[in-house]
Design an enzyme around this catalytic site. Sequence first.
Site, PDB file in Angstrom:
ATOM      1  N   GLY A  69       0.719  -1.402   0.313  1.00 10.05           N
ATOM      2  CA  GLY A  69       0.003   0.275   0.538  1.00 10.05           C
ATOM      3  C   GLY A  69       0.956   1.286  -0.200  1.00 10.05           C
ATOM      4  O   GLY A  69       0.593   1.919  -0.750  1.00 10.05           O
ATOM      5  N   CYS A  70       1.341   1.033   0.681  1.00 12.67           N
ATOM      6  CA  CYS A  70       2.528   2.440   0.988  1.00 12.67           C
ATOM      7  C   CYS A  70       3.973   2.742  -0.576  1.00 12.67           C
ATOM      8  O   CYS A  70       3.892   3.324  -0.791  1.00 12.67           O
ATOM      9  CB  CYS A  70       3.758   2.285   1.998  1.00 12.67           C
ATOM     10  SG  CYS A  70       2.798   1.956   3.899  1.00 12.67           S
TER      11      CYS A  70
END
Length: 186
Positions: free
Chosen positions: A43-44
Amino acid sequence: MVNAGDRAPDFSLESDSGKTVGLADFPGKTVVLYFYPKDDTPGCTREAQAFSAALRAFAEAGAVVLGVSRDSVERHRKFRDKYDLGVTLLSDPDLAAHNAYGVYGEKSMYGKKVMGTIRSTFIIGPDRAVKHAFSAVKVDGHADEVLALVRGGGREAPPAPEARATAKSAAKAPAKSAAKAPAKTR
């Protein structure tokens, strides 16, 4: 958490380039400050790639984008180089900025309560007032939404917590029935 309308807390953090960065370094600019949990996680990575892909558009709108996590400067450099990221990454190992913005706390991860970074984004105007605040951000589409707001479009900022509570209680209140008019016959 810092809310829209609040004065943005200043910070002084080391960047992936080795320079110390704070809000005062961007006079006359809008600052998009996003907090994320950890470098090189799915996600990051998607979030950093999306903000990096839109950097030119942010610059044209008079904004800079800064990503903040607890990761070390060295880890930020590896992350930046691995994915050819353009956003400036800031290291906050002592949680000074995290705590100032209220983005470190209890969250749910895989059904368990853990302490960590609550993925959040703040749009800070040139006057250093927070224009928009996002908490518990969903990564996909977020950079586009933030860009639309920086450009002056997009959705309005969510109402303050008190306003949301008032709206919820109003929605739950029973509707008053209108007096029934006699039925017309033909």
